[in-house]
Motif scaffolding. Structure first.
Motif, PDB file in Angstrom:
ATOM      1  N   SER A 248      15.087  -2.240  -5.634  1.00 26.03           N
ATOM      2  CA  SER A 248      16.178  -2.224  -4.648  1.00 26.03           C
ATOM      3  C   SER A 248      16.248  -0.899  -3.905  1.00 26.03           C
ATOM      4  CB  SER A 248      17.519  -2.506  -5.327  1.00 26.03           C
ATOM      5  OG  SER A 248      17.834  -1.512  -6.280  1.00 26.03           O
ATOM      6  N   ARG A 249      15.864   0.187  -4.563  1.00 25.43           N
ATOM      7  CA  ARG A 249      15.909   1.501  -3.927  1.00 25.43           C
ATOM      8  C   ARG A 249      14.748   1.706  -2.961  1.00 25.43           C
ATOM      9  NH1 ARG A 249      14.509   5.208  -6.960  1.00 25.43           N
ATOM     10  NH2 ARG A 249      14.001   4.115  -8.891  1.00 25.43           N
ATOM     11  N   ASN A 250      13.584   1.190  -3.340  1.00 22.93           N
ATOM     12  CA  ASN A 250      12.365   1.451  -2.572  1.00 22.93           C
ATOM     13  C   ASN A 250      11.402   0.290  -2.806  1.00 22.93           C
ATOM     14  OD1 ASN A 250       9.975   2.528  -1.450  1.00 22.93           O
ATOM     15  ND2 ASN A 250      10.445   4.595  -2.122  1.00 22.93           N
ATOM     16  N   ASN A 251      11.683  -0.824  -2.149  1.00 21.55           N
ATOM     17  CA  ASN A 251      10.941  -2.055  -2.409  1.00 21.55           C
ATOM     18  C   ASN A 251       9.458  -1.924  -2.086  1.00 21.55           C
ATOM     19  OD1 ASN A 251      10.142  -5.091  -1.247  1.00 21.55           O
ATOM     20  ND2 ASN A 251      11.337  -5.082  -3.142  1.00 21.55           N
ATOM     21  N   LEU A 252       9.105  -1.157  -1.057  1.00 24.56           N
ATOM     22  CA  LEU A 252       7.704  -0.981  -0.694  1.00 24.56           C
ATOM     23  C   LEU A 252       6.927  -0.287  -1.804  1.00 24.56           C
ATOM     24  CD1 LEU A 252       8.066   0.054   3.056  1.00 24.56           C
ATOM     25  CD2 LEU A 252       6.997  -2.025   2.190  1.00 24.56           C
ATOM     26  N   LEU A 329      -1.472   9.872  -3.530  1.00 28.07           N
ATOM     27  CA  LEU A 329      -1.676   9.189  -2.252  1.00 28.07           C
ATOM     28  C   LEU A 329      -3.043   8.515  -2.224  1.00 28.07           C
ATOM     29  CD1 LEU A 329      -0.828   8.524   0.660  1.00 28.07           C
ATOM     30  CD2 LEU A 329      -1.793  10.730   1.351  1.00 28.07           C
ATOM     31  N   MET A 330      -4.059   9.175  -2.749  1.00 30.03           N
ATOM     32  CA  MET A 330      -5.402   8.597  -2.803  1.00 30.03           C
ATOM     33  C   MET A 330      -5.400   7.311  -3.633  1.00 30.03           C
ATOM     34  SD  MET A 330      -7.237  12.297  -3.378  1.00 30.03           S
ATOM     35  CE  MET A 330      -8.926  11.788  -3.641  1.00 30.03           C
ATOM     36  N   ILE A 331      -4.704   7.343  -4.766  1.00 29.42           N
ATOM     37  CA  ILE A 331      -4.636   6.168  -5.640  1.00 29.42           C
ATOM     38  C   ILE A 331      -3.944   5.009  -4.934  1.00 29.42           C
ATOM     39  CG2 ILE A 331      -3.495   5.254  -7.711  1.00 29.42           C
ATOM     40  CD1 ILE A 331      -4.088   7.932  -9.067  1.00 29.42           C
ATOM     41  N   PHE A 332      -2.838   5.283  -4.262  1.00 26.08           N
ATOM     42  CA  PHE A 332      -2.107   4.211  -3.590  1.00 26.08           C
ATOM     43  C   PHE A 332      -2.875   3.671  -2.380  1.00 26.08           C
ATOM     44  CE2 PHE A 332       2.100   5.954  -5.388  1.00 26.08           C
ATOM     45  CZ  PHE A 332       2.020   5.082  -6.473  1.00 26.08           C
ATOM     46  N   ASP A 333      -3.600   4.529  -1.675  1.00 23.19           N
ATOM     47  CA  ASP A 333      -4.445   4.056  -0.575  1.00 23.19           C
ATOM     48  C   ASP A 333      -5.543   3.138  -1.094  1.00 23.19           C
ATOM     49  OD1 ASP A 333      -3.089   5.252   1.501  1.00 23.19           O
ATOM     50  OD2 ASP A 333      -4.400   6.996   1.636  1.00 23.19           O
ATOM     51  N   VAL A 334      -6.162   3.538  -2.199  1.00 20.53           N
ATOM     52  CA  VAL A 334      -7.209   2.708  -2.810  1.00 20.53           C
ATOM     53  C   VAL A 334      -6.616   1.400  -3.316  1.00 20.53           C
ATOM     54  CG1 VAL A 334      -8.706   2.516  -4.841  1.00 20.53           C
ATOM     55  CG2 VAL A 334      -8.822   4.550  -3.403  1.00 20.53           C
ATOM     56  N   THR A 335      -5.429   1.454  -3.886  1.00 17.99           N
ATOM     57  CA  THR A 335      -4.761   0.242  -4.376  1.00 17.99           C
ATOM     58  C   THR A 335      -4.580  -0.769  -3.248  1.00 17.99           C
ATOM     59  OG1 THR A 335      -3.580   1.387  -6.168  1.00 17.99           O
ATOM     60  CG2 THR A 335      -2.607  -0.646  -5.331  1.00 17.99           C
ATOM     61  N   GLU A 336      -4.086  -0.317  -2.105  1.00 14.04           N
ATOM     62  CA  GLU A 336      -3.888  -1.209  -0.969  1.00 14.04           C
ATOM     63  C   GLU A 336      -5.220  -1.717  -0.433  1.00 14.04           C
ATOM     64  OE1 GLU A 336      -1.805  -3.592   1.330  1.00 14.04           O
ATOM     65  OE2 GLU A 336      -0.828  -2.172  -0.037  1.00 14.04           O
ATOM     66  N   TYR A 337      -6.221  -0.862  -0.403  1.00 16.74           N
ATOM     67  CA  TYR A 337      -7.554  -1.225   0.085  1.00 16.74           C
ATOM     68  C   TYR A 337      -8.198  -2.281  -0.807  1.00 16.74           C
ATOM     69  CZ  TYR A 337     -12.612  -0.572   0.921  1.00 16.74           C
ATOM     70  OH  TYR A 337     -13.949  -0.766   1.175  1.00 16.74           O
ATOM     71  N   ALA A 338      -8.154  -2.057  -2.122  1.00 15.51           N
ATOM     72  CA  ALA A 338      -8.799  -2.985  -3.056  1.00 15.51           C
ATOM     73  C   ALA A 338      -8.042  -4.304  -3.149  1.00 15.51           C
ATOM     74  CB  ALA A 338      -8.908  -2.337  -4.433  1.00 15.51           C
ATOM     75  N   THR A 339      -6.733  -4.249  -3.050  1.00 14.93           N
ATOM     76  CA  THR A 339      -5.921  -5.467  -3.137  1.00 14.93           C
ATOM     77  C   THR A 339      -6.060  -6.325  -1.889  1.00 14.93           C
ATOM     78  OG1 THR A 339      -4.303  -4.321  -4.534  1.00 14.93           O
ATOM     79  CG2 THR A 339      -3.608  -6.379  -3.501  1.00 14.93           C
ATOM     80  N   ASP A 345      -4.379  -0.786   7.784  1.00 17.27           N
ATOM     81  CA  ASP A 345      -4.207  -0.361   9.171  1.00 17.27           C
ATOM     82  C   ASP A 345      -3.193   0.773   9.249  1.00 17.27           C
ATOM     83  OD1 ASP A 345      -1.680  -1.516   8.917  1.00 17.27           O
ATOM     84  OD2 ASP A 345      -2.233  -3.335  10.008  1.00 17.27           O
ATOM     85  N   LYS A 346      -2.988   1.284  10.451  1.00 19.47           N
ATOM     86  CA  LYS A 346      -2.135   2.462  10.617  1.00 19.47           C
ATOM     87  C   LYS A 346      -0.707   2.202  10.150  1.00 19.47           C
ATOM     88  CE  LYS A 346      -3.667   5.563  12.432  1.00 19.47           C
ATOM     89  NZ  LYS A 346      -4.446   6.690  11.899  1.00 19.47           N
ATOM     90  N   GLU A 347      -0.178   1.027  10.421  1.00 23.07           N
ATOM     91  CA  GLU A 347       1.183   0.712   9.993  1.00 23.07           C
ATOM     92  C   GLU A 347       1.299   0.732   8.475  1.00 23.07           C
ATOM     93  OE1 GLU A 347       5.145  -0.045   9.973  1.00 23.07           O
ATOM     94  OE2 GLU A 347       3.893   0.511  11.691  1.00 23.07           O
ATOM     95  N   LYS A 348       0.289   0.174   7.799  1.00 20.69           N
ATOM     96  CA  LYS A 348       0.305   0.167   6.340  1.00 20.69           C
ATOM     97  C   LYS A 348       0.162   1.589   5.798  1.00 20.69           C
ATOM     98  CE  LYS A 348       0.694  -2.833   4.154  1.00 20.69           C
ATOM     99  NZ  LYS A 348       1.904  -3.400   3.497  1.00 20.69           N
ATOM    100  N   GLN A 349      -0.639   2.406   6.445  1.00 24.10           N
ATOM    101  CA  GLN A 349      -0.789   3.800   6.026  1.00 24.10           C
ATOM    102  C   GLN A 349       0.538   4.550   6.121  1.00 24.10           C
ATOM    103  OE1 GLN A 349      -4.159   5.846   7.939  1.00 24.10           O
ATOM    104  NE2 GLN A 349      -5.116   3.869   8.268  1.00 24.10           N
ATOM    105  N   ILE A 350       1.291   4.276   7.174  1.00 25.52           N
ATOM    106  CA  ILE A 350       2.595   4.910   7.350  1.00 25.52           C
ATOM    107  C   ILE A 350       3.547   4.456   6.255  1.00 25.52           C
ATOM    108  CG2 ILE A 350       4.608   5.100   8.868  1.00 25.52           C
ATOM    109  CD1 ILE A 350       2.608   4.628  11.228  1.00 25.52           C
TER     110      ILE A 350
END
Length: 379
Positions: A248-252, A329-339, A345-350
């Motif tokens: 609820s605090r930070n759903n993303l 940040l590297m781990i979360f970027d890889v998580t989104e990439y692998a998933t 894209d730029k919006e997801k990076q933001i």
């Protein structure tokens, strides 16, 4: 007073009610002493209403009492009700200036942007080469004042920061080697400086990219791409970052951590480090701009965090936290990439940067827990 502001701040413009990650929801909003002195004197029902939404008995814990996770002064159009009434004098300083972070260091003032703000994160992601300090920001009020008066140390600290920032910006060395070199240098100079008998000999220490020069301050064995082992990162994610109604605090961020657990949960510890490195290198190969993103973020966190050692005289701590946040940040970027099976894209990076900063960088007790874990399990 000499005032500097981070260059990409020129691209910042508040989206107000159209912001996709509103700063009036999910935050702890401290009420500063000056604003409280105004609120206390506010007469009539207006004063009573404002005071009824403030809790805490002293300047250290006084804050806005949230209503269903949001600021009670948030209007239906997602704008600040106090601001709409022209009563900015009743708004806490942090609200008036967010996302600008104003740090006073002696006769210097540095203004950076907190990347937990969506627009600030957008400006950073779109202009990762504009992260240096330039003249400006004179119209902003002091928010964070370090009362130290050790001017020789401040001159030394800022000179050391410049040396490290120049090393980070040198793209002839890959980021893992930069992590190791910067940490080894910071640890060695910090230990030498705190030894009063040898304080003047700090300049004898050389920032080297040769691992053989790091001696007892070496933190890498050269076998992997990461600085901290994934076991330590996982412990901090699971125990400290993923806590108490995060959905609820930070759903993303909550969703991102769910993806992370699904990817890394089935792996053995020895497999996880290798898998992370392989996926990260694949991401860099497919989209080289991510290498710049991670290097720029390390540069920026060092720019923000290093001067805080003016208060503690312990810049080794600030260096370790900067590396930790960058690796996160590297781990979360890889998580989104692998998933997602594709480059974010730029919006997801933001979104990733904004939500992860919001869920980690502004919680002092979390920061202390993370550092204590690093100190006990790593140093």
């Amino acid at each position: 007073m000499k005032t500097s502001i981070v260059e990409f701040a020129r691209h910042y413009s508040c989206l107000m009610g159209n912001c996709p990650q509103h700063c009036c929801h999910g935050w702890t909003i401290p009420v500063d002493e000056d604003t409280w002195s105004v609120i206390k004197k506010e007469p009539g029902k207006s004063g009573e209403r404002v005071r009824s939404h403030i809790k805490g008995t002293n300047d250290d814990n006084r804050q806005i009492r949230k209503n269903f996770g949001s600021c009670p002064f948030l209007a239906k159009d997602k704008l600040c009700g106090l601001q709409k009434q022209g009563r900015e004098d009743l708004m806490p300083l942090v609200c008036r200036q967010f996302p600008h972070q104003v740090l006073d260091l002696g006769d210097r003032r540095e203004v950076t942007l907190l990347l937990s703000c969506y627009v600030a994160a957008k400006a950073f992601c779109e202009h990762p080469d504009e992260i240096r300090l330039i003249p400006g920001g004179d119209d902003l009020e002091s928010y964070y004042i370090i009362e130290n008066r050790d001017e020789p140390f401040l001159d030394f600290l800022l000179a050391e920061r410049k040396k490290l920032l120049d090393a980070i910006a040198d793209t002839s060395h890959e980021l893992p080697l930069v992590f190791g070199a910067v940490y080894a240098y910071a640890a060695a100079t910090n230990a030498r400086y705190l030894s009063n008998a040898t304080r003047d000999s700090v300049t004898e220490i050389t920032l080297s990219f040769d691992k053989n020069d790091w001696g007892s301050c070496a933190a890498l064995d050269g076998s992997g791409y990461e600085f901290f082992p994934i076991s330590l990162m996982d412990r901090c994610i699971v125990n400290f970052i993923d806590y108490g109604f995060l959905f609820s605090r930070n759903n993303l961020l909550w969703n991102l951590i769910r993806k992370y657990k699904k990817l890394f949960g089935p792996l053995y510890e020895s497999e996880a480090d290798k898998w992370l490195e392989e996926e990260l290198l694949k991401l860099y190969a497919e989209e080289p701009s991510f290498a710049l993103r991670h290097r720029s973020y390390f540069y920026y966190t060092m720019l923000e965090l290093y001067p805080l050692a003016y208060e503690s005289y312990f810049w080794q701590r600030q260096t370790l936290l900067s590396i930790f946040y960058t690796e996160l940040l590297m781990i979360f970027d890889v998580t989104e990439y692998a998933t997602g099976k594709k480059v974010p894209d730029k919006e997801k990076q933001i979104e990733i940067l904004c939500s992860f900063e919001r869920g980690t960088r502004h919680n002092p007790s979390m920061t202390e827990n993370i550092y204590n874990t690093i100190r006990s399990d790593f140093i």
